[in-house]
Design a protein around this motif. Structure first.
Motif, PDB file in Angstrom:
ATOM      1  N   ASP A 168      29.254  29.399  54.623  1.00 13.01           N
ATOM      2  CA  ASP A 168      28.751  30.451  55.504  1.00 13.01           C
ATOM      3  C   ASP A 168      29.104  31.811  54.914  1.00 13.01           C
ATOM      4  O   ASP A 168      30.252  32.246  54.962  1.00 13.01           O
ATOM      5  CB  ASP A 168      29.370  30.297  56.898  1.00 13.01           C
ATOM      6  N   GLU A 169      28.116  32.480  54.314  1.00 13.60           N
ATOM      7  CA  GLU A 169      28.282  33.803  53.704  1.00 13.60           C
ATOM      8  C   GLU A 169      29.460  33.830  52.714  1.00 13.60           C
ATOM      9  O   GLU A 169      30.346  34.681  52.807  1.00 13.60           O
ATOM     10  CB  GLU A 169      28.510  34.867  54.782  1.00 13.60           C
ATOM     11  N   PRO A 170      29.501  32.914  51.743  1.00 13.68           N
ATOM     12  CA  PRO A 170      30.676  32.854  50.862  1.00 13.68           C
ATOM     13  C   PRO A 170      30.794  34.028  49.903  1.00 13.68           C
ATOM     14  O   PRO A 170      31.874  34.277  49.372  1.00 13.68           O
ATOM     15  CB  PRO A 170      30.456  31.547  50.089  1.00 13.68           C
ATOM     16  N   THR A 171      29.705  34.751  49.648  1.00  9.86           N
ATOM     17  CA  THR A 171      29.733  35.826  48.652  1.00  9.86           C
ATOM     18  C   THR A 171      29.726  37.204  49.281  1.00  9.86           C
ATOM     19  O   THR A 171      29.443  38.189  48.600  1.00  9.86           O
ATOM     20  CB  THR A 171      28.531  35.713  47.698  1.00  9.86           C
ATOM     21  N   ALA A 172      30.056  37.303  50.567  1.00  9.35           N
ATOM     22  CA  ALA A 172      29.913  38.577  51.277  1.00  9.35           C
ATOM     23  C   ALA A 172      30.643  39.723  50.587  1.00  9.35           C
ATOM     24  O   ALA A 172      30.181  40.865  50.602  1.00  9.35           O
ATOM     25  CB  ALA A 172      30.409  38.428  52.713  1.00  9.35           C
ATOM     26  N   VAL A 173      31.801  39.449  49.958  1.00  3.44           N
ATOM     27  CA  VAL A 173      32.555  40.526  49.303  1.00  3.44           C
ATOM     28  C   VAL A 173      32.810  40.213  47.836  1.00  3.44           C
ATOM     29  O   VAL A 173      33.711  40.771  47.224  1.00  3.44           O
ATOM     30  CB  VAL A 173      33.898  40.782  50.026  1.00  3.44           C
ATOM     31  N   LEU A 174      32.013  39.322  47.245  1.00  5.38           N
ATOM     32  CA  LEU A 174      32.219  38.971  45.843  1.00  5.38           C
ATOM     33  C   LEU A 174      31.328  39.814  44.933  1.00  5.38           C
ATOM     34  O   LEU A 174      30.138  39.959  45.188  1.00  5.38           O
ATOM     35  CB  LEU A 174      31.899  37.488  45.613  1.00  5.38           C
ATOM     36  N   PRO A 175      31.895  40.366  43.840  1.00  7.19           N
ATOM     37  CA  PRO A 175      31.079  41.095  42.864  1.00  7.19           C
ATOM     38  C   PRO A 175      30.291  40.137  41.989  1.00  7.19           C
ATOM     39  O   PRO A 175      30.521  38.918  42.026  1.00  7.19           O
ATOM     40  CB  PRO A 175      32.123  41.872  42.057  1.00  7.19           C
ATOM     41  N   PRO A 176      29.346  40.643  41.172  1.00  8.99           N
ATOM     42  CA  PRO A 176      28.431  39.772  40.429  1.00  8.99           C
ATOM     43  C   PRO A 176      29.097  38.691  39.595  1.00  8.99           C
ATOM     44  O   PRO A 176      28.650  37.545  39.579  1.00  8.99           O
ATOM     45  CB  PRO A 176      27.668  40.773  39.543  1.00  8.99           C
TER      46      PRO A 176
END
Length: 500
Positions: A168-176
């Motif tokens: 559930d939204e695992p990349t919400a605060v992950l950079p590229p």
């Protein structure tokens, strides 16, 4: 691998889910997408056993029926979750958090084998290459590091088992760079024969990763389609129920002649090494970089909210000619929209109105010290209307709102203080496309009225859509400044990676 049919859920007078069907095949990455408040989180919480479904719902996992609302050991082992709120205990280390779901390694006498636990946990989180100290409490970790620990906990012992991984939204605060690593791991899980249910608001992720997508809106399933048959525009229209413009709006060139509204000099905090910059009136300044570069610390240090040691000087020229020591920056009264909305942005037991007016209580008191309730209510109602918060009213508990509407409340709380500078961290994390565009418009309006805006984000879409200038932080220093039309995704990624 997973089949759900006739799934409904009502909370009082609200129909959160209405007769929803969903299937996830073995070896498939199935995206689940919809506006904030569409029912995605409710569906996932029912799968996890947190909520019970209404009578009549049917569910099967790998051909075996299971009860929606009851958690068994076998189901727990075959249905793995990474929730948007992560479900971690901040006071405990990564070692302890991973052990909460899979137990501790023990000797024959029952003693914990700490060296083995540290080695096991380190091996799991090192797949992301973030260099996390697995012995420190997670409260001291960055949002990105906490996300990695949650994903590592869900993948413990997976190793090709037949089941479904729910993200559930695992990349919400992950950079590229970290998003790419996560995608590789998700594909590994799929290639081993498991199903993946992937919830995201980010169009680029859906088209880069998913095989099929299911759209839900207003608690109902609108469509299930192969991703190859869709475009970003058609997918956005399925989500919103109307024609939408999904592309970013190019930022105008920065007005270098504008007077500075904030000056920062020789800022040291964590990995930051003498960072300095000026923010002009009406400017939208982006700050970005890879994990650990220090870019995520800048807004906290500027607003006096950084928990560690900090040094440097700041000045608001329009208020005073005197410089303020960075360690005393909280005295400047610059509000912050934090990266961790649930942990740092809202008080869950408070209402929408109470969350909004919290920093303004001194202004709302009579000479006797008593709070002027009518004035507080009028102020809350005014800002709820201005930023377009959708809720049952100012008295509704903040946790009943979708993530996007909670973000609007946090922004309204900052704007109601009428500051010269608005500082935002990951402003659109976990919000849908329509809400994202609303937040963009809100931020642009503040800049047009003369407010300086700092946007610290790992989401290049935010930087492209909002910023007139971007500072790229690398190894604790400003490595590159990009302005106006030169702000492109390629330029941002190359500057972050150091591959210009």
């Amino acid at each position: 691998m997973l089949r759900v049919a006739a799934l409904s859920k009502r909370f009082g007078g609200t129909q959160a889910l209405d007769d929803v069907d969903l299937e996830v095949a073995p070896g498939e990455i199935h995206a689940l997408i919809g506006p904030n408040g569409s029912g995605k989180s409710t569906l996932i919480k029912i799968l996890a056993g947190y909520h019970h479904a209404e009578p009549g719902a049917v569910a099967e996992l790998d051909g075996e029926p299971f009860d929606l609302g009851q958690v068994t050991a076998s189901r727990h082992d075959r249905l793995r979750f990474v929730h948007q709120e992560l479900g971690l205990v901040g006071e405990l280390s990564a070692i302890d958090n991973l052990a909460l779901s899979h137990g501790f390694a023990r000797t024959a006498l029952g003693n914990i084998r700490w060296a083995e636990m540290e080695k096991r946990t380190t091996a799991l989180v090192e797949r992301f290459g973030l260099g996390i100290d697995v012995r420190r409490p997670l409260a001291t970790a960055t949002p990105v590091q906490r996300t990695v620990v949650a994903i590592a906990a869900a993948l413990q012992g997976w190793e090709g088992r037949r089941g479904v991984l729910v993200l559930d939204e695992p990349t919400a605060v992950l950079p590229p760079g970290e998003v790419a690593r996560l995608f590789d791991i998700v594909r590994e899980v799929r290639d081993a024969g498991a199903g993946v249910l992937y919830v995201s608001h980010r169009m680029d992720e859906i088209f880069a990763l998913a095989d099929r997508v299911t759209v839900i809106r207003g608690g109902r399933r609108i469509a299930t389609r192969p991703v190859a048959e869709l475009t970003p525009r058609t997918l956005a229209e399925l989500m919103a129920g109307e024609e939408m413009e999904t592309g970013h709006r190019p930022a105008p060139p920065s007005d270098v002649a504008a007077e500075p509204v904030l000056e920062v000099r020789d800022l040291w905090a964590g990995p930051l090494q003498g960072v300095g910059f000026d923010l002009a009136r009406g400017e939208r300044l982006g700050i970005t970089g890879l994990v650990g570069s220090g870019h995520e610390i800048v807004p906290y240090a500027v607003c006096g909210a950084h928990a560690g040691r900090v040094s440097g000087r700041l000045r608001l020229p329009e208020r005073s000619e005197r410089w303020t020591e960075a360690r005393d920056a909280d005295g400047l009264g610059l509000p912050l929209v934090p990266a961790d909305r649930a942990g740092e942005g809202v008080i869950g037991d408070f209402s929408v109105g109470e969350n909004l007016t919290l920093p303004l209580l001194d202004r709302l008191r009579a000479r006797s010290g008593r709070l002027r309730r009518r004035r507080e209510s009028a102020l809350a109602e005014d800002w709820i209307r201005r930023v377009g918060v959708r809720s049952a009213g100012r008295g509704a508990r903040i946790t009943t709102l979708s993530g996007g509407n909670q973000q609007k409340v946090v922004m309204a709380r900052c704007l109601a203080q009428r500051p010269p500078v608005l500082t935002l961290c990951e402003p659109t994390a976990g919000v849908d496309i329509a809400t994202r565009l609303q937040l963009y418009d809100l931020i642009e309006r503040q800049a047009d009225e003369g407010m300086g805006v700092i946007v610290s984000s790992s989401d290049t879409q935010d930087l492209l859509a909002l910023c007139t200038r971007v500072l790229v932080v690398r190894d604790g220093r400003i490595a590159r400044e990009i302005s106006g039309r030169d702000i492109t995704e390629s330029a941002l990624v190359h500057a972050m990676e150091g591959t210009e």
